[in-house]
Design a protein around this motif. Structure first.
Motif, mmCIF file in Angstrom:
data_model
loop_
_atom_site.group_PDB
_atom_site.id
_atom_site.type_symbol
_atom_site.label_atom_id
_atom_site.label_comp_id
_atom_site.label_asym_id
_atom_site.label_seq_id
_atom_site.Cartn_x
_atom_site.Cartn_y
_atom_site.Cartn_z
ATOM 1 N N ALA A 58 -2.510 26.095 -16.929
ATOM 2 C CA ALA A 58 -3.625 25.354 -16.326
ATOM 3 C C ALA A 58 -3.163 24.008 -15.768
ATOM 4 N N GLY A 59 -2.092 23.454 -16.342
ATOM 5 C CA GLY A 59 -1.567 22.184 -15.840
ATOM 6 C C GLY A 59 -0.405 22.339 -14.889
ATOM 7 N N LEU A 60 0.087 23.563 -14.716
ATOM 8 C CA LEU A 60 1.293 23.769 -13.909
ATOM 9 C C LEU A 60 1.097 24.829 -12.832
ATOM 10 N N LEU A 61 -0.077 24.876 -12.245
ATOM 11 C CA LEU A 61 -0.387 25.927 -11.275
ATOM 12 C C LEU A 61 0.570 25.928 -10.090
ATOM 13 N N SER A 62 0.944 24.749 -9.606
ATOM 14 C CA SER A 62 1.826 24.696 -8.436
ATOM 15 C C SER A 62 3.289 24.873 -8.803
ATOM 16 N N HIS A 63 3.574 25.090 -10.103
ATOM 17 C CA HIS A 63 4.953 25.285 -10.540
ATOM 18 C C HIS A 63 5.205 26.729 -10.975
ATOM 19 N N ILE A 64 4.304 27.620 -10.608
ATOM 20 C CA ILE A 64 4.486 29.019 -10.966
ATOM 21 C C ILE A 64 5.468 29.669 -9.985
ATOM 22 N N GLY A 65 6.428 30.395 -10.546
ATOM 23 C CA GLY A 65 7.391 31.112 -9.708
ATOM 24 C C GLY A 65 7.422 32.578 -10.100
ATOM 25 N N VAL A 66 8.061 33.371 -9.309
ATOM 26 C CA VAL A 66 8.197 34.802 -9.589
ATOM 27 C C VAL A 66 9.683 35.121 -9.722
ATOM 28 N N LYS A 67 10.045 35.724 -10.838
ATOM 29 C CA LYS A 67 11.435 36.083 -11.061
ATOM 30 C C LYS A 67 11.730 37.422 -10.382
ATOM 31 N N ASP A 68 12.771 37.418 -9.570
ATOM 32 C CA ASP A 68 13.169 38.643 -8.885
ATOM 33 C C ASP A 68 13.810 39.584 -9.904
ATOM 34 N N PRO A 69 13.247 40.765 -10.118
ATOM 35 C CA PRO A 69 13.814 41.685 -11.115
ATOM 36 C C PRO A 69 15.244 42.113 -10.782
ATOM 37 N N PRO A 92 0.829 -1.207 0.000
ATOM 38 C CA PRO A 92 0.000 0.000 0.000
ATOM 39 C C PRO A 92 0.860 1.253 0.000
ATOM 40 N N PRO A 93 0.512 2.252 -0.812
ATOM 41 C CA PRO A 93 1.314 3.475 -0.865
ATOM 42 C C PRO A 93 1.201 4.285 0.413
ATOM 43 N N ASP A 94 2.199 5.116 0.624
ATOM 44 C CA ASP A 94 2.242 5.996 1.782
ATOM 45 C C ASP A 94 1.063 6.971 1.751
ATOM 46 N N ARG A 95 0.458 7.243 2.893
ATOM 47 C CA ARG A 95 -0.709 8.139 2.951
ATOM 48 C C ARG A 95 -0.343 9.541 2.491
ATOM 49 N N ARG A 96 0.911 9.967 2.727
ATOM 50 C CA ARG A 96 1.327 11.283 2.268
ATOM 51 C C ARG A 96 1.361 11.344 0.740
ATOM 52 N N SER A 97 1.756 10.233 0.100
ATOM 53 C CA SER A 97 1.774 10.188 -1.365
ATOM 54 C C SER A 97 0.357 10.241 -1.915
ATOM 55 N N ILE A 98 -0.558 9.552 -1.229
ATOM 56 C CA ILE A 98 -1.960 9.597 -1.643
ATOM 57 C C ILE A 98 -2.492 11.020 -1.515
ATOM 58 N N LYS A 99 -2.141 11.656 -0.420
ATOM 59 C CA LYS A 99 -2.587 13.045 -0.189
ATOM 60 C C LYS A 99 -2.043 13.967 -1.276
ATOM 61 N N ASP A 100 -0.771 13.794 -1.661
ATOM 62 C CA ASP A 100 -0.177 14.610 -2.719
ATOM 63 C C ASP A 100 -0.887 14.384 -4.052
ATOM 64 N N GLY A 101 -1.202 13.110 -4.349
ATOM 65 C CA GLY A 101 -1.887 12.795 -5.598
ATOM 66 C C GLY A 101 -3.265 13.426 -5.668
ATOM 67 N N ILE A 102 -3.994 13.339 -4.566
ATOM 68 C CA ILE A 102 -5.339 13.935 -4.522
ATOM 69 C C ILE A 102 -5.242 15.456 -4.628
ATOM 70 N N ALA A 103 -4.226 16.043 -3.960
ATOM 71 C CA ALA A 103 -4.052 17.498 -4.022
ATOM 72 C C ALA A 103 -3.805 17.960 -5.457
ATOM 73 N N LEU A 104 -3.013 17.185 -6.215
ATOM 74 C CA LEU A 104 -2.760 17.547 -7.611
ATOM 75 C C LEU A 104 -4.044 17.464 -8.432
ATOM 76 N N LEU A 105 -4.838 16.417 -8.206
ATOM 77 C CA LEU A 105 -6.091 16.274 -8.952
ATOM 78 C C LEU A 105 -7.061 17.406 -8.609
ATOM 79 N N GLU A 106 -7.068 17.821 -7.342
ATOM 80 C CA GLU A 106 -7.913 18.970 -6.964
ATOM 81 C C GLU A 106 -7.414 20.240 -7.650
ATOM 82 N N GLU A 107 -6.093 20.419 -7.695
ATOM 83 C CA GLU A 107 -5.496 21.580 -8.359
ATOM 84 C C GLU A 107 -5.890 21.629 -9.838
ATOM 85 N N LEU A 108 -5.955 20.461 -10.473
ATOM 86 C CA LEU A 108 -6.290 20.393 -11.897
ATOM 87 C C LEU A 108 -7.797 20.434 -12.151
#
Length: 632
Positions: free
Chosen positions: A618-629, A446-462
């Motif tokens: 739309a597929g990379l919402l959690s990978h958005i960063g801000v470049k320091d000018p 059985p997979p780790d509960r934290r991995s399951i939580k991460d997977g569900i979080a990504l699906l919610e994000e999408l």
């Protein structure tokens, strides 16, 4: 009605159950409607009986087994186990004959007629090679008695009895054949690899077996960890078919000894020289990937060994190039391979092995939320598998490019993929198939509960699942149901959905396909500056993603104006990997087919960069960063 019942009673049990159910439904009808349904049942019954006769006639009158294979000594034990148990675990080293002989044994026992004998492999190269070998041994051609199916290729015919396929292919079929009615036997080969597909398939079959008492399942493993599989299937019997192995001398030659400045390709070349002068036969060298194979081949070819051919072996090679390792040859041969030769294939003629001790292993980082493919030390089980490749024909020698202490400190087995991957795709497919809670699914580990939580979080994000409906059948949203049908990472699938909505599907389809395969742009160490100069033509000052579109357009123009041979030469000259380009095009075409099937329309006019970037984001919402000018 009585005649129909008599015909149905004469059918094999799975068909009998199906037709009896239809007949019971007809009993509840009256008048003309009842007559129409009975006539349809009679017509289908005739078709089913003729198909059974045709398939039965396709079974060879005599099935033989090569006496030199270890499995030949265990045929009676296997016949008894398969005939008397629904699940059988077969343990046997690569080369024991289990992959090619078990489907033939099932055929001899009457399997494959009512439904096909499904035979799964983790890799495409192995599926094709095994199908070809079984067809050759049964005196048939591919597409007849034996066929194979994988991504982009399907040689399975209407009367195919043995179907060899990748495990991912079988999983995809579950979407439209939930009870796997197309099969009366499933062989899950190389189960010890514990890929995500294999673990999911084993869990699914365990849940399915009580509903399909007619289905036989055979699990094969090349390691001693078969007890785990047996326990998972309620103490299923284990049949050990290994044997006739010759002793293998293991020598430890760490890369850094005797010269701390020696690199891995040099160490491999030194090991090849040692084996070439002290042993006979062919040499198998294990590398971690394609780039490492090229470096090793350059170093070994630089030795200029007399009457010696050096050839590569890895999954992305064309069929013709892969077949070279199976052809008779003069002189000696050095085969430089990824771990595809570790368990999936038996390379003939091998009498010695060089083990680099590493492999590319997919691993998910919870911190960065990125799936990586780092090079890592292999497990003891994998090292033993590699050493065993040279103990088939006679006493062998294996040189390990690491120390004995290093070997003994390694884990016994490779960690199952389900414990080191993002679970979003698994959770998505389980929700689409209505298989219930991932934590309750009968996984071997059985997979780790934290991995399951991460997977569900990504699906919610999408937007694939609705948190308010968790635990219900309505958990999957409309977007989620669409994502489940797109055969790429859910992030890339979400890009396509957004692109179809905002009019940039043509461009994003190219980008999503590119992100799904390895970068075709190569940077050889000795030509990095030249390669960078040539690749600079494709850069876009606004976005690396838009650079993919420039590269695609350039390649498309070259393909239209050059012959196939000229195109390959142009790619080599400009440090572009033609095989990866071909796979990029194939994935692009597959995405085009599935998006069209889903009713998505490609834009006819070019989309502007902002629209393309919005779809990609739309597929990379959690990978958005801000470049320091300020550049900090």
């Amino acid at each position: 009605m009585d005649d129909l019942r008599a015909h149905i009673d004469g059918l094999p049990r799975p068909l009998r159950r199906r037709f009896r159910s239809r007949l019971a439904g007809a009993d509840r009808l009256r008048g003309g409607r009842r007559r129409d349904v009975l006539a349809a049942i009679a017509a289908d019954l005739t078709v089913a009986e003729r198909r059974l006769e045709r398939r039965q006639a396709a079974v060879p009158a005599e099935i033989t087994y090569p006496a030199e294979l270890p499995i030949a000594d265990h045929l009676d034990e296997l016949r008894d186990a398969i005939a008397n148990h629904q699940v059988v675990i077969v343990a046997g080293e690569t080369g024991s004959g289990k992959s090619t002989q078990l489907p033939k044994l099932c055929l001899e026992l009457g399997r494959g007629v009512v439904g096909m004998i499904g035979h799964t492999q983790p890799r495409r190269i192995a599926a094709r090679a095994i199908a070809e070998r079984i067809a050759e041994e049964t005196g048939t051609v591919l597409g007849g008695l034996v066929g194979y199916k994988m991504r982009f290729t399907d040689t399975v015919g209407d009367d195919t009895l043995i179907k060899v396929m990748t495990d991912g292919t079988l999983l995809a079929e579950i979407h439209h054949d939930r009870r796997l009615q197309s099969y009366d036997t499933i062989i899950v080969d190389e189960a010890h690899e514990r890929s995500l597909n294999i673990d999911f398939l084993i869990g699914y079959l365990r849940a399915l077996l009580p509903k399909r008492p007619d289905l036989k399942v055979i699990i094969t493993s090349a390691t001693i960890d078969t007890e785990r599989f047996s326990e998972h299937f309620d103490d299923a019997p284990i049949v050990e078919v290994s044997g006739r192995m010759y002793p293998v001398e293991v020598r430890y030659r760490p890369v850094e000894e005797p010269d701390p400045n020696r690199d891995v390709p040099e160490a491999m070349a030194d090991a090849v020289v040692e084996l070439y002068t002290e042993t006979d036969g062919d040499i198998l060298v294990f590398c971690s990937g394609e780039a490492e194979i090229r470096d090793a081949i350059d170093a070994i070819e630089g030795l200029d060994l007399p009457h010696t051919e050096v050839i590569p072996l890895y999954g992305r090679l064309s069929a013709a190039e892969q077949h070279r390792v199976f052809r008779p040859h003069r002189g000696r041969r050095v085969v430089v391979s990824t771990n595809v030769a570790e368990t999936s294939l038996t390379v003939p003629g091998i009498r010695s092995v060089v083990d680099g001790g590493t492999a590319r292993i997919s691993r998910y980082s919870r911190r960065t939320k990125v799936q990586r493919l780092p090079i890592e030390p292999i497990s003891q089980a994998s090292a033993d598998q590699r050493a065993g490749r040279c103990g088939r024909l006679g006493p062998g020698v294996c040189i390990r490019l690491y120390s004995q202490d290093d070997y003994e400190s390694r884990p016994a087995y490779t960690e199952p993929e389900i414990l080191r991957t993002n679970l979003a795709s698994v959770i998505l497919q389980m929700a689409a198939l209505d298989l219930g809670d991932v934590e309750a699914f009968p996984f071997l580990d059985p997979p780790d509960r934290r991995s399951i939580k991460d997977g569900i979080a990504l699906l919610e994000e999408l937007g694939a699942v609705d948190p308010a409906r968790a635990g219900t059948r309505r958990w999957l949203t409309k977007t989620g149901r669409t994502l489940a049908r797109i055969p790429v990472d859910p992030r890339f699938g979400r890009m396509l959905i957004a692109a179809a909505d905002n009019g940039s599907l043509a461009e994003v389809q190219i980008i999503a396909a590119a992100l799904s395969v390895r970068d075709p742009r190569e940077r050889p160490a000795e030509h990095q500056a030249h390669a960078d100069q040539l690749h600079a033509r494709f850069k876009n000052p606004d976005s690396d993603l838009l650079g993919w579109l420039h590269l695609w357009q350039y390649l498309d123009e070259q393909r239209r104006t050059l012959s196939s041979n000229q195109f390959r030469k142009r790619c080599r000259a400009e440090y572009l990997n033609e095989r990866r380009i071909r796979e990029w095009r194939q994935v692009h075409a597959q995405l085009g087919d599935i998006t069209a099937e889903l009713g998505m329309h490609r834009n006819r006019t070019p989309a502007d960069p902002d629209t393309i970037h919005q779809a990609v984001l739309a597929g990379l919402l959690s990978h958005i960063g801000v470049k320091d000018p300020e550049g900090y």
